[in-house]
Design a protein around this motif. Structure first.
Motif, PDB file in Angstrom:
ATOM      1  N   MET A 136       0.838  -1.201   0.000  1.00 30.52           N
ATOM      2  CA  MET A 136       0.000   0.000   0.000  1.00 30.52           C
ATOM      3  C   MET A 136       0.870   1.247   0.000  1.00 30.52           C
ATOM      4  N   LYS A 137       1.899   1.255   0.852  1.00 26.49           N
ATOM      5  CA  LYS A 137       2.783   2.416   0.944  1.00 26.49           C
ATOM      6  C   LYS A 137       3.598   2.605  -0.337  1.00 26.49           C
ATOM      7  N   ALA A 138       3.943   1.515  -1.013  1.00 27.83           N
ATOM      8  CA  ALA A 138       4.720   1.611  -2.247  1.00 27.83           C
ATOM      9  C   ALA A 138       3.892   2.157  -3.406  1.00 27.83           C
ATOM     10  N   TYR A 139       2.614   1.823  -3.448  1.00 25.12           N
ATOM     11  CA  TYR A 139       1.784   2.188  -4.601  1.00 25.12           C
ATOM     12  C   TYR A 139       0.944   3.448  -4.405  1.00 25.12           C
ATOM     13  N   MET A 140       0.747   3.866  -3.179  1.00 24.42           N
ATOM     14  CA  MET A 140      -0.032   5.076  -2.935  1.00 24.42           C
ATOM     15  C   MET A 140       0.920   6.176  -2.473  1.00 24.42           C
ATOM     16  N   ASP A 141       0.506   7.424  -2.651  1.00 23.59           N
ATOM     17  CA  ASP A 141       1.345   8.553  -2.259  1.00 23.59           C
ATOM     18  C   ASP A 141       1.336   8.783  -0.753  1.00 23.59           C
ATOM     19  N   ASN A 142       0.232   8.459  -0.112  1.00 27.95           N
ATOM     20  CA  ASN A 142       0.119   8.669   1.324  1.00 27.95           C
ATOM     21  C   ASN A 142      -0.707   7.539   1.914  1.00 27.95           C
ATOM     22  N   VAL A 143      -0.211   6.918   2.976  1.00 32.55           N
ATOM     23  CA  VAL A 143      -0.930   5.872   3.699  1.00 32.55           C
ATOM     24  C   VAL A 143      -0.735   6.130   5.179  1.00 32.55           C
ATOM     25  N   HIS A 144      -1.829   6.226   5.911  1.00 33.49           N
ATOM     26  CA  HIS A 144      -1.713   6.329   7.364  1.00 33.49           C
ATOM     27  C   HIS A 144      -2.891   5.619   8.017  1.00 33.49           C
ATOM     28  N   PHE A 145      -2.713   5.289   9.286  1.00 36.58           N
ATOM     29  CA  PHE A 145      -3.705   4.525  10.032  1.00 36.58           C
ATOM     30  C   PHE A 145      -4.298   5.373  11.144  1.00 36.58           C
ATOM     31  N   GLU A 146      -5.581   5.146  11.393  1.00 35.84           N
ATOM     32  CA  GLU A 146      -6.289   5.815  12.477  1.00 35.84           C
ATOM     33  C   GLU A 146      -7.111   4.774  13.219  1.00 35.84           C
ATOM     34  N   ARG A 147      -7.785   5.201  14.268  1.00 35.74           N
ATOM     35  CA  ARG A 147      -8.634   4.334  15.083  1.00 35.74           C
ATOM     36  C   ARG A 147      -7.873   3.101  15.567  1.00 35.74           C
ATOM     37  N   GLY A 148      -6.663   3.325  16.035  1.00 36.76           N
ATOM     38  CA  GLY A 148      -5.869   2.243  16.592  1.00 36.76           C
ATOM     39  C   GLY A 148      -5.466   1.195  15.575  1.00 36.76           C
ATOM     40  N   GLY A 149      -5.498   1.548  14.293  1.00 33.69           N
ATOM     41  CA  GLY A 149      -5.100   0.621  13.249  1.00 33.69           C
ATOM     42  C   GLY A 149      -6.255  -0.046  12.538  1.00 33.69           C
ATOM     43  N   SER A 150      -7.484   0.233  12.956  1.00 25.53           N
ATOM     44  CA  SER A 150      -8.633  -0.396  12.291  1.00 25.53           C
ATOM     45  C   SER A 150      -9.128   0.411  11.093  1.00 25.53           C
ATOM     46  N   GLU A 151      -8.459   1.506  10.790  1.00 27.88           N
ATOM     47  CA  GLU A 151      -8.854   2.340   9.646  1.00 27.88           C
ATOM     48  C   GLU A 151      -7.599   2.777   8.900  1.00 27.88           C
ATOM     49  N   VAL A 152      -7.552   2.505   7.600  1.00 28.39           N
ATOM     50  CA  VAL A 152      -6.429   2.931   6.773  1.00 28.39           C
ATOM     51  C   VAL A 152      -6.919   4.008   5.811  1.00 28.39           C
ATOM     52  N   HIS A 153      -6.142   5.080   5.707  1.00 34.02           N
ATOM     53  CA  HIS A 153      -6.409   6.183   4.791  1.00 34.02           C
ATOM     54  C   HIS A 153      -5.327   6.159   3.728  1.00 34.02           C
ATOM     55  N   MET A 154      -5.745   6.154   2.466  1.00 37.93           N
ATOM     56  CA  MET A 154      -4.791   6.121   1.357  1.00 37.93           C
ATOM     57  C   MET A 154      -5.136   7.218   0.361  1.00 37.93           C
ATOM     58  N   ARG A 155      -4.101   7.804  -0.227  1.00 39.61           N
ATOM     59  CA  ARG A 155      -4.306   8.848  -1.239  1.00 39.61           C
ATOM     60  C   ARG A 155      -3.329   8.634  -2.383  1.00 39.61           C
ATOM     61  N   LYS A 156      -3.824   8.848  -3.587  1.00 35.09           N
ATOM     62  CA  LYS A 156      -2.995   8.784  -4.793  1.00 35.09           C
ATOM     63  C   LYS A 156      -3.293  10.045  -5.594  1.00 35.09           C
ATOM     64  N   ARG A 157      -2.237  10.783  -5.937  1.00 38.53           N
ATOM     65  CA  ARG A 157      -2.386  11.994  -6.736  1.00 38.53           C
ATOM     66  C   ARG A 157      -2.094  11.670  -8.194  1.00 38.53           C
ATOM     67  N   SER A 158      -2.751  12.380  -9.064  1.00 38.25           N
ATOM     68  CA  SER A 158      -2.511  12.211 -10.498  1.00 38.25           C
ATOM     69  C   SER A 158      -1.077  12.671 -10.823  1.00 38.25           C
ATOM     70  N   ARG A 159      -0.451  11.972 -11.749  1.00 37.24           N
ATOM     71  CA  ARG A 159       0.913  12.364 -12.152  1.00 37.24           C
ATOM     72  C   ARG A 159       0.934  13.736 -12.803  1.00 37.24           C
ATOM     73  N   THR A 160      -0.201  14.167 -13.316  1.00 36.89           N
ATOM     74  CA  THR A 160      -0.252  15.460 -13.983  1.00 36.89           C
ATOM     75  C   THR A 160      -0.357  16.618 -12.997  1.00 36.89           C
ATOM     76  N   MET A 161      -0.651  16.299 -11.740  1.00 39.14           N
ATOM     77  CA  MET A 161      -0.766  17.340 -10.711  1.00 39.14           C
ATOM     78  C   MET A 161       0.593  17.565 -10.059  1.00 39.14           C
ATOM     79  N   PRO A 162       0.954  18.818  -9.757  1.00 36.78           N
ATOM     80  CA  PRO A 162       2.213  19.078  -9.044  1.00 36.78           C
ATOM     81  C   PRO A 162       2.125  18.517  -7.631  1.00 36.78           C
ATOM     82  N   ARG A 163       3.206  17.957  -7.142  1.00 33.48           N
ATOM     83  CA  ARG A 163       3.256  17.399  -5.783  1.00 33.48           C
ATOM     84  C   ARG A 163       3.518  18.515  -4.780  1.00 33.48           C
ATOM     85  N   CYS A 164       2.825  18.459  -3.674  1.00 26.12           N
ATOM     86  CA  CYS A 164       2.991  19.459  -2.614  1.00 26.12           C
ATOM     87  C   CYS A 164       4.100  19.065  -1.684  1.00 26.12           C
TER      88      CYS A 164
END
Length: 164
Positions: A136-164
């Protein structure tokens, strides 16, 4: 595409799906699936068709699909321990040409995610445990866990968008 629909198949489990487009062309998907491994592929296949059509991360759908499959497998197998009385909640927000964010929540007790993501390497690299998180961490731009690990948040930005 608004309202709640049931995605039943003759041999598959019941999936509850709700999708809507906001006025700004953002696709929002909110769905629940049973904690059954056999429910993962039909759900991901259907979800990926919507994601591809929305063009939120053109050309990067494979990465999103792989991360989503890993997150759902972790939620069903490790989080909910395939308990038929539990469900997995999936929320997806797609900004066409910009990014996609996915949140997968299980009803389990969570886990010590620092053990697997603290230094980016599982304590036992040969172990199956932690492999999904690493993918997940290798393929998505951002991965983090909440709720003690029972919730994963993932984000992928388009390659055409500038990275912040």
């Amino acid at each position: 595409m608004s309202g709640m629909r049931s995605l039943n198949s003759a041999s598959g489990p019941q999936l509850q799906f709700s999708g809507k487009r906001s006025q700004s062309s953002v696709l929002e998907i909110d769905l629940w699936m049973p904690s059954e491994v056999r429910a993962i592929s039909p759900l991901v296949d259907r979800l990926m068709r919507l994601i591809k059509r929305s063009q939120c991360v053109p050309g990067q759908e494979f990465e999103v699909e792989l991360a989503l499959r890993e997150a759902l497998d972790n939620a069903v197998v490790h989080g909910n321990q395939e308990d038929p009385e539990t469900k997995v909640h999936i929320r997806c927000r797609c900004h066409p040409g910009n990014e996609i964010s996915v949140v997968v929540t299980d009803q389990g007790k969570g886990f010590d995610f620092e053990k697997f993501v603290g230094n980016g390497i599982a304590s036992d690299p040969a172990s199956e445990h932690g492999r999904g998180i690493q993918l997940m961490k290798a393929y998505m731009d951002n991965v983090h866990f909440e709720r003690g690990g029972s919730e994963v948040h993932m984000r992928k930005r388009s390659r055409t968008m500038p990275r912040c």
